[in-house]
Design an enzyme around this catalytic site. Structure first.
Site, PDB file in Angstrom:
ATOM      1  N   HIS A   1      32.004  46.382  41.958  1.00 61.64           N
ATOM      2  CA  HIS A   1      32.804  46.675  40.764  1.00 61.64           C
ATOM      3  C   HIS A   1      31.874  46.895  39.573  1.00 61.64           C
ATOM      4  O   HIS A   1      30.830  46.259  39.456  1.00 61.64           O
ATOM      5  CB  HIS A   1      33.772  45.521  40.484  1.00 61.64           C
ATOM      6  CG  HIS A   1      34.802  45.876  39.479  1.00 61.64           C
ATOM      7  ND1 HIS A   1      34.541  45.857  38.121  1.00 61.64           N
ATOM      8  CD2 HIS A   1      36.082  46.310  39.622  1.00 61.64           C
ATOM      9  CE1 HIS A   1      35.627  46.255  37.485  1.00 61.64           C
ATOM     10  NE2 HIS A   1      36.576  46.532  38.360  1.00 61.64           N
TER      11      HIS A   1
ATOM     12  N   GLY B   1      40.084  49.049  31.508  1.00 62.50           N
ATOM     13  CA  GLY B   1      40.500  48.105  30.477  1.00 62.50           C
ATOM     14  C   GLY B   1      40.576  48.717  29.087  1.00 62.50           C
ATOM     15  O   GLY B   1      40.714  47.998  28.098  1.00 62.50           O
TER      16      GLY B   1
ATOM     17  N   SER C   1      42.831  51.759  33.869  1.00 63.01           N
ATOM     18  CA  SER C   1      44.039  51.875  33.052  1.00 63.01           C
ATOM     19  C   SER C   1      45.192  52.564  33.781  1.00 63.01           C
ATOM     20  O   SER C   1      45.970  53.301  33.171  1.00 63.01           O
ATOM     21  CB  SER C   1      43.729  52.579  31.726  1.00 63.01           C
ATOM     22  OG  SER C   1      42.784  51.828  30.983  1.00 63.01           O
TER      23      SER C   1
ATOM     24  N   GLY D   1      43.837  46.724  37.396  1.00 66.03           N
ATOM     25  CA  GLY D   1      43.475  45.496  36.695  1.00 66.03           C
ATOM     26  C   GLY D   1      44.660  44.967  35.903  1.00 66.03           C
ATOM     27  O   GLY D   1      45.546  44.309  36.444  1.00 66.03           O
ATOM     28  N   GLY D   2      44.686  45.270  34.604  1.00 70.30           N
ATOM     29  CA  GLY D   2      45.695  44.710  33.698  1.00 70.30           C
ATOM     30  C   GLY D   2      47.130  44.827  34.195  1.00 70.30           C
ATOM     31  O   GLY D   2      47.895  43.856  34.133  1.00 70.30           O
TER      32      GLY D   2
ATOM     33  N   GLU E   1      32.005  45.858  36.672  1.00 75.38           N
ATOM     34  CA  GLU E   1      31.698  44.621  35.920  1.00 75.38           C
ATOM     35  C   GLU E   1      30.600  43.832  36.628  1.00 75.38           C
ATOM     36  O   GLU E   1      29.759  43.205  35.971  1.00 75.38           O
ATOM     37  CB  GLU E   1      32.989  43.800  35.741  1.00 75.38           C
ATOM     38  CG  GLU E   1      33.918  44.487  34.737  1.00 75.38           C
ATOM     39  CD  GLU E   1      35.403  44.343  35.007  1.00 75.38           C
ATOM     40  OE1 GLU E   1      35.802  43.451  35.770  1.00 75.38           O
ATOM     41  OE2 GLU E   1      36.182  45.149  34.443  1.00 75.38           O
TER      42      GLU E   1
ATOM     43  N   ASN F   1      43.495  43.932  41.284  1.00 69.93           N
ATOM     44  CA  ASN F   1      42.284  43.145  41.050  1.00 69.93           C
ATOM     45  C   ASN F   1      42.560  42.243  39.855  1.00 69.93           C
ATOM     46  O   ASN F   1      42.575  42.705  38.718  1.00 69.93           O
ATOM     47  CB  ASN F   1      41.111  44.097  40.769  1.00 69.93           C
ATOM     48  CG  ASN F   1      39.844  43.343  40.392  1.00 69.93           C
ATOM     49  OD1 ASN F   1      39.781  42.119  40.516  1.00 69.93           O
ATOM     50  ND2 ASN F   1      38.828  44.083  39.946  1.00 69.93           N
ATOM     51  N   TRP F   2      42.789  40.964  40.146  1.00 67.42           N
ATOM     52  CA  TRP F   2      43.194  40.049  39.074  1.00 67.42           C
ATOM     53  C   TRP F   2      42.007  39.602  38.228  1.00 67.42           C
ATOM     54  O   TRP F   2      42.195  38.899  37.234  1.00 67.42           O
ATOM     55  CB  TRP F   2      43.932  38.845  39.674  1.00 67.42           C
ATOM     56  CG  TRP F   2      45.224  39.204  40.374  1.00 67.42           C
ATOM     57  CD1 TRP F   2      45.825  40.441  40.419  1.00 67.42           C
ATOM     58  CD2 TRP F   2      46.066  38.329  41.129  1.00 67.42           C
ATOM     59  NE1 TRP F   2      46.990  40.384  41.158  1.00 67.42           N
ATOM     60  CE2 TRP F   2      47.165  39.093  41.609  1.00 67.42           C
ATOM     61  CE3 TRP F   2      46.014  36.971  41.468  1.00 67.42           C
ATOM     62  CZ2 TRP F   2      48.183  38.535  42.394  1.00 67.42           C
ATOM     63  CZ3 TRP F   2      47.038  36.425  42.243  1.00 67.42           C
ATOM     64  CH2 TRP F   2      48.104  37.194  42.695  1.00 67.42           C
ATOM     65  N   LYS F   3      40.803  39.985  38.621  1.00 68.33           N
ATOM     66  CA  LYS F   3      39.588  39.640  37.854  1.00 68.33           C
ATOM     67  C   LYS F   3      39.597  38.133  37.545  1.00 68.33           C
ATOM     68  O   LYS F   3      40.074  37.347  38.356  1.00 68.33           O
ATOM     69  CB  LYS F   3      39.480  40.510  36.596  1.00 68.33           C
ATOM     70  CG  LYS F   3      39.577  42.007  36.942  1.00 68.33           C
ATOM     71  CD  LYS F   3      39.206  42.919  35.809  1.00 68.33           C
ATOM     72  CE  LYS F   3      39.355  44.385  36.250  1.00 68.33           C
ATOM     73  NZ  LYS F   3      38.902  45.325  35.246  1.00 68.33           N
TER      74      LYS F   3
ATOM     75  N   GLU G   1      36.331  54.438  39.945  1.00 65.88           N
ATOM     76  CA  GLU G   1      36.755  53.836  38.682  1.00 65.88           C
ATOM     77  C   GLU G   1      35.818  54.289  37.571  1.00 65.88           C
ATOM     78  O   GLU G   1      34.739  53.723  37.398  1.00 65.88           O
ATOM     79  CB  GLU G   1      36.699  52.307  38.772  1.00 65.88           C
ATOM     80  CG  GLU G   1      37.574  51.712  39.852  1.00 65.88           C
ATOM     81  CD  GLU G   1      37.905  50.247  39.548  1.00 65.88           C
ATOM     82  OE1 GLU G   1      39.079  49.981  39.292  1.00 65.88           O
ATOM     83  OE2 GLU G   1      37.006  49.404  39.539  1.00 65.88           O
TER      84      GLU G   1
HETATM   85  P1  13P Z   1      42.298  48.151  34.355  1.00 67.44           P
HETATM   86  O1  13P Z   1      43.454  48.583  35.234  1.00 67.44           O
HETATM   87  O2  13P Z   1      42.609  46.907  33.569  1.00 67.44           O
HETATM   88  O3  13P Z   1      41.757  49.262  33.547  1.00 67.44           O
HETATM   89  O4  13P Z   1      41.119  47.694  35.359  1.00 67.44           O
HETATM   90  C1  13P Z   1      40.768  48.557  36.384  1.00 67.44           C
HETATM   91  C2  13P Z   1      39.812  47.853  37.259  1.00 67.44           C
HETATM   92  O5  13P Z   1      38.689  47.582  36.879  1.00 67.44           O
HETATM   93  C3  13P Z   1      40.279  47.477  38.601  1.00 67.44           C
HETATM   94  O6  13P Z   1      39.225  47.031  39.382  1.00 67.44           O
END
Ligand code: 13P
Length: 255
Positions: free
Chosen positions: A95, A173, A213, A234-235, A97, A9-11, A167
């Site tokens: 999600h 994050g 993470s 994510g990251g 967010e 997920n590149w957000k 999640e």
């Molecule tokens: P991180 O891997 O950066 O913690 O993000 C997880 C995430 O929200 C994937 O949707």
């Protein structure tokens, strides 16, 4: 047998040019992957170009959100038909967010899930508790409400085409990951909720990803857990080598 699904997920990261580059690198690196469904979710803006890059590769395309209506006066939104047309196969829905910053509710999650399924795409339904909810002993009630809300009115055939991403919000994050045991317990509980709704056979067939993470250093331990069937990253998905450092241990497993 369940599919192992590992999605990046590149957000709100990467320009179109950067997305095209990263997608090409991921596709090249994932050429020999056998047991993992590898998915990338760029921004809306980059989807069409990334779709071209992924043509003929093993990597699948996901969108990060969708609207539940077909078209109309919904400024800023994108419909499922539009995503389908350019080759999107998965859509991340609910999600944390989206829930925290943009007013996503279990009701809007449910509408989006239904719309995506109608068009033959698969929703990746995100659920998870905040730290306060976990510390307050509300983990199970939060997950129950989110799962029941997302699957409200879905037939067993619809449910079969869904993916869940567990999640924990406190792990997203932050660099703090759920331990293998904490994650496994939550995943087993989510699977038990699916079993209550649709029976054990269906529950055993749904892929439940872990997100929060996840990185090459902790992926093997998490993915080895009985009820963890992939990851939503994510990251660590923003560089091809760290993303593949998660895909590769997944590729040695079968669930
Ligand atoms: P991180 O891997 O950066 O913690 O993000 C997880 C995430 O929200 C994937 O949707």
């Amino acid at each position: 047998m369940r599919k192992i699904v590992i999605a990046g997920n590149w957000k709100m990261n990467k320009t179109v040019a950067e997305s095209v580059r990263l997608a090409s690198e991921v596709a090249a690196a994932a050429r020999d992957v056998q047991n993992v469904v590898v998915v990338v979710a760029p921004t809306y803006l980059a989807l069409a170009k990334v779709a071209d890059v992924l043509q003929g590769t093993k990597v699948k395309l996901a969108a990060q959100d969708v609207h539940w209506e077909n078209q109309g006066a919904y400024t800023g939104k994108v419909s499922a038909d539009m995503l389908k047309e350019i080759g999107v196969e998965y859509v991340i829905i609910g999600h944390s967010e989206q829930r925290t910053y943009f007013g996503e509710t279990d009701d809007t999650v449910n509408k989006k899930v239904k719309k995506v399924l109608t068009l033959g795409m698969s929703p990746i339904i995100c659920i998870g508790e905040t730290l306060a909810e976990r510390q307050g002993g509300r983990l199970e009630s939060v997950l129950t409400t989110q799962v029941n809300g997302a699957y409200e009115g879905l037939s067993i055939d619809d449910a079969r085409r869904t993916v869940i991403a567990y999640e924990p919000v406190w792990a997203i994050g932050t660099g703090v990951t759920a331990t293998d045991d904490e994650a496994q317990q939550a995943h087993a509980f989510v699977r038990s909720l699916l079993a209550k709704l649709y029976g054990d056979e269906l529950a055993q067939s749904i892929s439940i990803q872990y997100g929060g993470s996840m990185k090459p250093e902790n992926a093997a331990g998490l993915l080895a857990q009985k009820d963890i069937d992939g990851g939503l990253i994510g990251g660590a998905a923003l560089k091809a080598d760290s993303f593949l450092g998660i895909v590769t241990p997944g590729d040695t497993l079968s669930k």
